[in-house]
Enzyme design. Sequence first.
Site, PDB file in Angstrom:
ATOM      1  N   LYS A  39     -69.874  29.751 -29.903  1.00 30.56           N
ATOM      2  CA  LYS A  39     -70.293  29.293 -31.229  1.00 30.56           C
ATOM      3  C   LYS A  39     -70.331  27.765 -31.170  1.00 30.56           C
ATOM      4  O   LYS A  39     -69.384  27.087 -31.575  1.00 30.56           O
ATOM      5  CB  LYS A  39     -69.314  29.800 -32.288  1.00 30.56           C
TER       6      LYS A  39
HETATM    7  N1  PPE Z   1     -74.269  35.414 -35.134  1.00 29.46           N
HETATM    8  C1  PPE Z   1     -74.432  34.105 -35.447  1.00 29.46           C
HETATM    9  C2  PPE Z   1     -75.537  33.338 -34.800  1.00 29.46           C
HETATM   10  C3  PPE Z   1     -73.557  33.510 -36.361  1.00 29.46           C
HETATM   11  O1  PPE Z   1     -73.712  32.218 -36.646  1.00 29.46           O
HETATM   12  C4  PPE Z   1     -72.543  34.286 -36.964  1.00 29.46           C
HETATM   13  C5  PPE Z   1     -71.605  33.672 -37.951  1.00 29.46           C
HETATM   14  C6  PPE Z   1     -72.420  35.643 -36.603  1.00 29.46           C
HETATM   15  C7  PPE Z   1     -73.310  36.167 -35.681  1.00 29.46           C
HETATM   16  C8  PPE Z   1     -71.339  36.524 -37.142  1.00 29.46           C
HETATM   17  O2  PPE Z   1     -70.089  36.183 -36.610  1.00 29.46           O
HETATM   18  P1  PPE Z   1     -68.733  36.456 -37.409  1.00 29.46           P
HETATM   19  O3  PPE Z   1     -68.708  35.494 -38.552  1.00 29.46           O
HETATM   20  O4  PPE Z   1     -67.679  36.205 -36.409  1.00 29.46           O
HETATM   21  O5  PPE Z   1     -68.760  37.875 -37.871  1.00 29.46           O
HETATM   22  N2  PPE Z   1     -72.129  32.574 -38.671  1.00 29.46           N
HETATM   23  C9  PPE Z   1     -71.254  31.613 -39.295  1.00 29.46           C
HETATM   24  C10 PPE Z   1     -71.994  30.335 -39.671  1.00 29.46           C
HETATM   25  C11 PPE Z   1     -72.834  30.366 -40.882  1.00 29.46           C
HETATM   26  C12 PPE Z   1     -73.335  28.988 -41.292  1.00 29.46           C
HETATM   27  O6  PPE Z   1     -74.389  28.917 -41.932  1.00 29.46           O
HETATM   28  O7  PPE Z   1     -72.680  27.981 -41.011  1.00 29.46           O
HETATM   29  C13 PPE Z   1     -70.485  32.228 -40.459  1.00 29.46           C
HETATM   30  O8  PPE Z   1     -70.851  33.291 -40.942  1.00 29.46           O
HETATM   31  O9  PPE Z   1     -69.490  31.636 -40.865  1.00 29.46           O
END
Ligand code: PPE
Length: 313
Positions: free
Chosen positions: A157
Amino acid sequence: MDQADLIWKNGEFVPWDEAKVHVLSHGLHYGTGVFEGIRAYETDRGPAVFRLPEHLDRLHKSAGLYYLEIPYSAEELRAATKELIARNGLRSCYIRPLAFRGYGEMGLYAKTAPIDVIIATWPWGAYLGDESAGKGIRAKVSSWRRNSPGGAIPHAKASGSYLNSILAKTESANAGYDEAILLDERGFVSEGSGENIFVVREGEILTPPHTASILDGINRKSVIQIARDLGYTVVERDIARAELYLAEEVFLTGTAAEMVPVREIDDHAIGGPGEITRHIQAKFIDALHGRADEYLEWLDFVDVGSARITPAA
Ligand code: PPE
């Protein structure tokens, strides 16, 4: 955006407006940072952070993948996060830890530029709109492919990775859709711009595997477990683009978005939020708010009494 009183920065609690960086910070120029998105929810035992250790573990792993060394242990960041929520007096909030290469050296191999770490918390409402969780959203398959694992690391991330998500999100929003769905470099379904994706076909729940350039979502993992505990079959396998249109139900999971049904993709109607989506969503929401005993271990309760009293100025 909504503000809070304090931000944790390199071991100290500083006033929101004073949490600043130098314009020559490395991360600002090259995207050399890793971050997390976490939420805390109001429960009848006070605020509780959802899967905090898992998020902080992913933060450290993301950093490691890009050879960044975070100078704080997960345990230190966990304590700091909980104290920050208490000191900001928040009952529920979004939590954003960020570790980035700071000021001190330019160029791509800037080993002497320090790694700065901050944690911010603020109230953040429904990411995909107030009606998203109930009505579902309209999505568009992006013309932009998800970051290729040959050129970046989808598992991390990392700040720089989000230029890819921003291209997709901007394209979908400009075209009048709520969210973008990205395909991986092979043309299989990968994920949303900030969410993992699930597809229901013939009563079975499918989700793209780790080899489809996804982020290993904490909510993806949680929803897989909840779905299996409820007796559904969940299969991690490659999903063809057309399977999105043929799906009985589609939904997205992510910390900011939470669990959101998709009701339309590329102008193909996917029936309204379906029965399976609703069933899992109800349990998931209970888990987030401490109302599901079997998932209480996912919550890290904040001791609101732990806020140090700041003397009045
Ligand atoms: N894929 C991506 C690309 C992603 O950014 C997130 C979270 C997920 C999957 C889901 O991951 P999880 O939150 O662990 O279930 N995206 C974060 C960032 C959003 C933003 O705009 O900043 C979030 O949901 O916090």
